[in-house]
Motif scaffolding. Structure first.
Motif, short mmCIF file in Angstrom:
data_model
loop_
_atom_site.label_atom_id
_atom_site.label_comp_id
_atom_site.label_asym_id
_atom_site.label_seq_id
_atom_site.Cartn_x
_atom_site.Cartn_y
_atom_site.Cartn_z
N ILE A 253 0.86 -1.18 0.00
CA ILE A 253 0.00 0.00 0.00
C ILE A 253 0.90 1.24 0.00
CG2 ILE A 253 -1.74 1.30 1.27
CD1 ILE A 253 -2.59 -1.41 2.52
N VAL A 254 0.81 2.05 -1.04
CA VAL A 254 1.62 3.26 -1.16
C VAL A 254 0.74 4.47 -0.88
CG1 VAL A 254 3.13 4.62 -2.63
CG2 VAL A 254 3.08 2.13 -2.87
N LEU A 255 1.14 5.27 0.11
CA LEU A 255 0.34 6.42 0.50
C LEU A 255 1.18 7.69 0.37
CD1 LEU A 255 -2.47 6.98 1.56
CD2 LEU A 255 -1.64 6.68 3.88
N PRO A 256 0.90 8.54 -0.63
CA PRO A 256 1.67 9.77 -0.82
C PRO A 256 1.18 10.91 0.08
CG PRO A 256 0.09 9.52 -2.59
CD PRO A 256 -0.06 8.30 -1.72
N PHE A 257 2.13 11.65 0.65
CA PHE A 257 1.82 12.82 1.47
C PHE A 257 2.31 14.05 0.69
CE2 PHE A 257 1.39 9.38 4.28
CZ PHE A 257 0.82 9.79 5.47
N THR A 258 1.39 14.72 0.01
CA THR A 258 1.77 15.77 -0.93
C THR A 258 1.49 17.19 -0.43
OG1 THR A 258 -0.39 15.56 -2.00
CG2 THR A 258 1.40 14.22 -2.89
N TRP A 259 0.85 17.32 0.73
CA TRP A 259 0.50 18.66 1.21
C TRP A 259 1.69 19.30 1.92
CZ3 TRP A 259 -1.76 14.05 2.18
CH2 TRP A 259 -1.47 13.43 3.41
N GLU A 260 1.54 20.56 2.28
CA GLU A 260 2.64 21.30 2.90
C GLU A 260 2.84 20.88 4.35
OE1 GLU A 260 4.72 23.25 1.26
OE2 GLU A 260 3.56 22.62 -0.49
N SER A 261 4.05 21.16 4.85
CA SER A 261 4.41 20.80 6.22
C SER A 261 3.47 21.50 7.21
CB SER A 261 5.85 21.23 6.51
OG SER A 261 6.14 21.08 7.90
N GLN A 262 3.12 20.75 8.27
CA GLN A 262 2.26 21.29 9.32
C GLN A 262 3.09 21.80 10.51
OE1 GLN A 262 -1.28 21.41 8.77
NE2 GLN A 262 -0.26 21.04 6.82
#
Length: 268
Positions: A253-262
């Motif tokens: 399962i590949v889950l991309p995290f593309t949003w900006e740093s929190q």
């Protein structure tokens, strides 16, 4: 000489009957009464008996799970999830965007169906920008499965693993290289973080270490979660194609995290 009265075999013969009875909690029920050696043994409410049996089974399961965790904690020591991440859960993960909501749902689903993923040895890759909550969700999975089952989980960064193994070479550690590998291969779930963090080409030592761990778990058909700031196309170069190939098997399962740093949202 006076003779003793004869004992009636019929009166003392075992038998049973059904009679109406009342349970304070569950109401009327048909009560079985067993007659043996002239005595009556009344069987209680079947619903009460069922509930007590279920409670006892749950208590026994919880005790067994606790024993497993205590044994693993004693064996792995510092390899268990660090104190900083102990409070990372799904409940305190803040999902403000559609991408974050999807990532949270996918990780919750993985934890909920961990028994299935465990049997398949199905791995998970949390990949993308730094500060996007990858480690939080990875550790939340670990905390969830340990809280709801007898599964064990270990979180380690690749840097800490390499350092621990090097320490065995100059005898500055009381652990052995074989013991370190064993502690990473045995848990139900292993989280490997900071893969490719240096952005430099990995050394042969790093590649061989990663292969020993990932291949060891692959042979035992155990799932691994990889956490990295790299993308899916960059990851094979950081871990080696052999490792990447093993992670793929079983339907990774590949889950991309593309949003900006929190990070830094608090204003400092």
């Amino acid at each position: 000489m006076r003779s003793e009265p004869a004992v009636s075999l019929v009166e003392n013969a075992p038998g049973e009957r059904i009679q109406p009875a009342e349970c304070e909690t569950h109401g009327a029920f048909e009560q079985k009464v067993i007659v043996m050696l002239g005595r009556e043994f009344k069987i209680g409410c079947p619903e009460c008996s069922r509930i007590r049996a279920e409670e006892e089974a749950e208590r026994k399961q919880a005790q067994e799970a606790m024993v497993v965790r205590m044994r693993m904690a004693e064996k792995l020591g510092a390899a268990l999830i660090p104190k900083r991440f102990a409070i990372k859960t799904f409940e305190n993960y803040i999902a403000e965007s559609a991408g974050q909501t999807k990532a949270l749902a996918k990780c919750q689903s993985y934890a909920k169906s961990f028994g299935e993923h465990f049997k398949a040895g199905r791995c998970m890759l949390l990949l993308g920008k730094p500060g996007t909550g990858k480690t939080h969700l990875a550790v939340a999975i670990a905390n969830e499965i340990m809280a709801t089952s007898s599964a064990t989980a270990v979180y380690r960064t690749i840097g800490s693993i390499l350092q621990a193994i090097r320490a065995t070479y100059d005898h500055s550690s009381d652990r052995t290289e074989a013991g370190i590998y064993s502690s990473l291969i045995e848990p139900s779930l292993l989280i490997l973080d900071e893969i490719g963090a240096s952005k430099e080409k990995p050394s042969e030592f790093e590649l061989s270490t990663l292969f020993a761990i990932i291949n060891g778990r692959y042979e035992e058909q155990l799932p691994t979660i990889i956490v990295s700031n790299l993308g899916a196309q960059e990851l094979p170069a950081a871990i080696g194609e052999r490792c990447a190939d093993r992670l793929r098997e079983g339907g990774v399962i590949v889950l991309p995290f593309t949003w900006e740093s929190q990070r830094g949202k608090e204003g400092f």
